[in-house]
Motif scaffolding. Structure first.
Motif, PDB file in Angstrom:
ATOM      1  N   TYR A  77      28.321   9.287 -31.235  1.00 58.19           N
ATOM      2  CA  TYR A  77      27.305   8.527 -31.426  1.00 58.19           C
ATOM      3  C   TYR A  77      27.491   7.921 -32.942  1.00 58.19           C
ATOM      4  O   TYR A  77      27.015   6.701 -33.631  1.00 58.19           O
ATOM      5  CB  TYR A  77      26.430   9.681 -31.578  1.00 58.19           C
ATOM      6  N   TYR A  78      28.563   8.951 -33.871  1.00 59.56           N
ATOM      7  CA  TYR A  78      28.856   8.076 -34.918  1.00 59.56           C
ATOM      8  C   TYR A  78      29.807   7.326 -35.252  1.00 59.56           C
ATOM      9  O   TYR A  78      30.317   6.039 -35.703  1.00 59.56           O
ATOM     10  CB  TYR A  78      29.241   9.199 -35.597  1.00 59.56           C
ATOM     11  N   GLY A  79      30.963   7.364 -34.006  1.00 64.90           N
ATOM     12  CA  GLY A  79      32.469   7.055 -34.195  1.00 64.90           C
ATOM     13  C   GLY A  79      32.695   5.586 -34.361  1.00 64.90           C
ATOM     14  O   GLY A  79      33.877   4.938 -35.239  1.00 64.90           O
ATOM     15  N   ASP A  80      31.433   5.121 -34.068  1.00 59.47           N
ATOM     16  CA  ASP A  80      31.328   3.755 -34.474  1.00 59.47           C
ATOM     17  C   ASP A  80      30.984   3.115 -35.716  1.00 59.47           C
ATOM     18  O   ASP A  80      31.365   1.737 -36.900  1.00 59.47           O
ATOM     19  CB  ASP A  80      30.710   2.177 -33.748  1.00 59.47           C
ATOM     20  N   SER A  81      30.381   4.100 -36.558  1.00 62.27           N
ATOM     21  CA  SER A  81      30.293   3.357 -38.175  1.00 62.27           C
ATOM     22  C   SER A  81      31.456   4.670 -38.842  1.00 62.27           C
ATOM     23  O   SER A  81      31.024   5.054 -40.145  1.00 62.27           O
ATOM     24  CB  SER A  81      28.901   4.134 -38.138  1.00 62.27           C
ATOM     25  N   THR A  82      32.366   5.229 -38.499  1.00 60.85           N
ATOM     26  CA  THR A  82      33.918   5.641 -39.335  1.00 60.85           C
ATOM     27  C   THR A  82      34.346   5.005 -39.956  1.00 60.85           C
ATOM     28  O   THR A  82      35.009   3.247 -38.943  1.00 60.85           O
ATOM     29  CB  THR A  82      33.599   6.478 -38.345  1.00 60.85           C
ATOM     30  N   VAL A  83      35.396   4.978 -40.931  1.00 63.99           N
ATOM     31  CA  VAL A  83      37.033   4.406 -41.708  1.00 63.99           C
ATOM     32  C   VAL A  83      37.483   4.484 -40.261  1.00 63.99           C
ATOM     33  O   VAL A  83      38.395   2.994 -40.087  1.00 63.99           O
ATOM     34  CB  VAL A  83      37.474   5.815 -41.984  1.00 63.99           C
ATOM     35  N   TYR A  84      37.448   5.441 -39.529  1.00 68.80           N
ATOM     36  CA  TYR A  84      38.268   4.907 -37.966  1.00 68.80           C
ATOM     37  C   TYR A  84      38.165   3.577 -36.995  1.00 68.80           C
ATOM     38  O   TYR A  84      39.784   3.151 -37.030  1.00 68.80           O
ATOM     39  CB  TYR A  84      38.010   6.170 -37.064  1.00 68.80           C
ATOM     40  N   LYS A  85      36.598   3.319 -37.684  1.00 72.89           N
ATOM     41  CA  LYS A  85      36.764   2.611 -36.328  1.00 72.89           C
ATOM     42  C   LYS A  85      37.304   1.338 -37.026  1.00 72.89           C
ATOM     43  O   LYS A  85      37.714  -0.004 -36.841  1.00 72.89           O
ATOM     44  CB  LYS A  85      35.333   2.142 -35.957  1.00 72.89           C
ATOM     45  N   GLY A  86      36.837   1.319 -38.909  1.00 74.72           N
ATOM     46  CA  GLY A  86      37.429   0.425 -39.603  1.00 74.72           C
ATOM     47  C   GLY A  86      39.048  -0.506 -39.932  1.00 74.72           C
ATOM     48  O   GLY A  86      39.457  -1.236 -39.811  1.00 74.72           O
ATOM     49  N   ILE A  87      39.624   1.063 -39.540  1.00 74.75           N
ATOM     50  CA  ILE A  87      41.195   0.952 -39.315  1.00 74.75           C
ATOM     51  C   ILE A  87      41.886   0.118 -38.464  1.00 74.75           C
ATOM     52  O   ILE A  87      42.244  -1.210 -38.275  1.00 74.75           O
ATOM     53  CB  ILE A  87      41.697   2.751 -39.776  1.00 74.75           C
ATOM     54  N   LEU A  88      41.219   0.928 -36.931  1.00 72.73           N
ATOM     55  CA  LEU A  88      41.326  -0.242 -35.989  1.00 72.73           C
ATOM     56  C   LEU A  88      41.106  -1.285 -36.038  1.00 72.73           C
ATOM     57  O   LEU A  88      41.995  -2.502 -35.656  1.00 72.73           O
ATOM     58  CB  LEU A  88      40.576   0.460 -34.452  1.00 72.73           C
ATOM     59  N   ASP A  89      39.818  -2.206 -36.671  1.00 72.83           N
ATOM     60  CA  ASP A  89      39.380  -3.394 -36.557  1.00 72.83           C
ATOM     61  C   ASP A  89      40.515  -3.940 -37.547  1.00 72.83           C
ATOM     62  O   ASP A  89      41.167  -5.389 -36.874  1.00 72.83           O
ATOM     63  CB  ASP A  89      38.365  -3.295 -37.187  1.00 72.83           C
ATOM     64  N   ARG A  90      40.973  -3.282 -38.870  1.00 74.90           N
ATOM     65  CA  ARG A  90      42.438  -3.982 -39.289  1.00 74.90           C
ATOM     66  C   ARG A  90      43.568  -4.276 -39.085  1.00 74.90           C
ATOM     67  O   ARG A  90      43.989  -5.380 -38.564  1.00 74.90           O
ATOM     68  CB  ARG A  90      41.753  -3.751 -41.040  1.00 74.90           C
ATOM     69  N   ILE A  91      43.518  -3.520 -38.104  1.00 72.88           N
ATOM     70  CA  ILE A  91      45.046  -3.552 -37.773  1.00 72.88           C
ATOM     71  C   ILE A  91      44.265  -4.164 -36.573  1.00 72.88           C
ATOM     72  O   ILE A  91      45.768  -4.977 -35.619  1.00 72.88           O
ATOM     73  CB  ILE A  91      45.464  -1.785 -36.855  1.00 72.88           C
ATOM     74  N   ASN A  92      43.887  -4.415 -35.021  1.00 74.49           N
ATOM     75  CA  ASN A  92      43.373  -5.745 -34.176  1.00 74.49           C
ATOM     76  C   ASN A  92      43.388  -6.451 -35.045  1.00 74.49           C
ATOM     77  O   ASN A  92      44.261  -7.645 -34.560  1.00 74.49           O
ATOM     78  CB  ASN A  92      42.825  -5.734 -33.848  1.00 74.49           C
ATOM     79  N   LYS A  93      42.773  -7.130 -36.071  1.00 75.21           N
ATOM     80  CA  LYS A  93      43.256  -7.801 -37.151  1.00 75.21           C
ATOM     81  C   LYS A  93      44.137  -9.415 -37.371  1.00 75.21           C
ATOM     82  O   LYS A  93      44.537 -10.115 -37.477  1.00 75.21           O
ATOM     83  CB  LYS A  93      41.761  -8.107 -38.141  1.00 75.21           C
ATOM     84  N   ILE A  94      45.037  -7.694 -38.546  1.00 72.72           N
ATOM     85  CA  ILE A  94      46.075  -8.139 -38.848  1.00 72.72           C
ATOM     86  C   ILE A  94      47.102  -8.670 -36.762  1.00 72.72           C
ATOM     87  O   ILE A  94      47.898  -9.944 -37.107  1.00 72.72           O
ATOM     88  CB  ILE A  94      46.951  -7.172 -39.390  1.00 72.72           C
TER      89      ILE A  94
END
Length: 423
Positions: A77-94
């Motif tokens: 429920y909360y996973g997509d609103s956590t720092v963990y999701k932000g880390i993965l998004d930035r890794i994928n972007k780079i």
């Protein structure tokens, strides 16, 4: 064994019931067999008592991995609103920039530097380090995280070197055990501790201990033992459900934020200073699930409370919606959409009588308190009009809807007072 009924109570107990139902819905539990809804009259001392709530099969209670269910529900429920999701998004972007030859180590823009800094800072935060120490022998590639601790990511590294390290980190943190641990660290310190604190993994002394073991000891094991134990001779009573409990089973309600002071020190509010505000282990478990009953909308939690019907309660706090995490400027739109959708679901219950509905809001800041508003019976009757219900259906999908030449806009006047109208 029979069925254990979790009865409705105050707004936090009701939020816990919604959270508990969500845990059961997303698990392998079978509705109608392992759990379900009860609404019926029960004779008590010659009177008919209307009884309703969420029932759970007592055999199922003993066999179920409640700790696993709780953690799975929080991550889901909360996973997509956590720092963990932000880390993965930035890794994928780079990685995407490198693959498209858009990453220039010698010509880095501010955004690129900030992305690298974000990954380093968040992955090497104290909570993530503590979480890693608990699982380092249970996951593959622990050396990747150890290497990150010793040598942070450098934006000026060659593109291929940076990509290789990022892919290694990505594969490492996407392992189920890593994902659960890192997501839960964020959920615990950003969401759960807005509702309860000072117990289990939120006790300061337990910060570096295994979260699952702590939850099992403090909530799951007492819950199971309480259900299977006979309490006919026990004299203490649960302040919530009224069931008897043993002296050693009592749980102070003070672990719930903004519900009670430190009862070990402040006893003057009780008769003869004798504290009796204790929960049974079953109610304590339900209260622990309350963060799963609120809906996260930007920078606030929201919950629609109704005691008139368990079906209403579950319908107007449906967990089917996905947490939205777009830019802050769209938060008002998300709120109006949620409010319209929940009201529409409430009206779809087709109840004979509509009662006042309590709406509870709480900001995500640690210092924020609960804010209470009421939707009056008169307003609910208006919302129940066929044309207005159709408008609510549109607003549930789109915050600003045009029908012909008219725009339907739901406006909120104040969080502290009353709710406005459709115009």
């Amino acid at each position: 064994m029979g069925k254990y009924l979790v009865t409705m109570g105050d707004f936090l107990k009701n939020a816990g019931i919604v959270g508990l139902n969500y845990m059961l819905d997303m698990s392998d539990a079978e509705s109608g067999k392992d759990y379900g809804i009860k609404m019926q009259n029960r004779p008590v001392d010659g009177l008919e008592l209307y009884e309703q709530g969420l029932w759970i099969d007592e055999d199922f209670v003993q066999q179920c991995d409640w700790t696993g269910m709780y953690f799975d529900a929080c991550v889901n429920y909360y996973g997509d609103s956590t720092v963990y999701k932000g880390i993965l998004d930035r890794i994928n972007k780079i990685i995407c920039k490198i693959d498209n030859d858009q990453w220039k180590p010698d010509k880095l823009v501010k955004e690129d530097k900030e992305d690298i800094k974000f990954i380093n800072d968040k992955l090497l935060s104290n909570s993530y380090k503590a979480g890693f120490e608990n699982i380092r022998n249970e996951v593959d590639g622990s050396e990747i995280y150890v290497n990150l601790q010793q040598n942070k990511l450098n934006a000026k590294s060659t593109s291929q070197e940076l990509k290789q390290r990022l892919e290694g980190i990505k594969n490492f943190i996407m392992q189920p055990k890593c994902k659960e641990t890192f997501v839960m660290k964020s959920v615990i310190y950003n969401y759960i501790n807005r509702f309860w604190d000072g117990k289990c993994f939120l006790l300061r002394a337990n910060a570096k201990k295994d979260m699952r073991i702590l939850f099992e000891q403090d909530f799951t094991k007492p819950f199971k033992e309480y259900i299977r134990t006979n309490h006919d001779k026990d004299k203490d009573m649960c302040i919530d459900c009224g069931r008897p409990m043993g002296n050693k089973e009592r749980v102070s309600i003070a672990f719930m934020k903004d519900m009670a002071d430190d009862l070990a020190r402040k006893k003057s509010a009780f008769w003869n200073c004798k504290v009796d505000a204790f929960l049974c282990p079953a109610c304590a478990f339900v209260y622990a699930a309350s963060p799963l009953g609120f809906t996260l909308l930007g920078q606030r939690f929201a919950f629609m409370n109704t005691n008139s019907s368990i079906n209403q309660l579950l319908a107007c706090n449906s967990r089917s919606g996905k947490i939205v995490t777009e830019a802050e400027k769209k938060e008002a739109e998300r709120y109006t959409q949620w409010f319209a959708r929940m009201l529409k679901q409430l009206m779809d219950c087709k109840v004979e009588q509509l009662n006042n509905i309590q709406v509870i809001l709480k900001g995500t800041d640690e210092k924020d308190k609960y804010i209470f508003s009421v939707i009056s019976n008169e307003a609910l009757q208006t919302f129940n009009d066929e044309k207005v219900r159709k408008a609510l259906e549109y607003l549930g999908e789109y915050p600003y809807t045009r029908i012909g030449a008219d725009y339907l806009i739901f406006r909120r006047i104040s969080l502290h007072k009353n709710w406005s109208r459709l115009s």
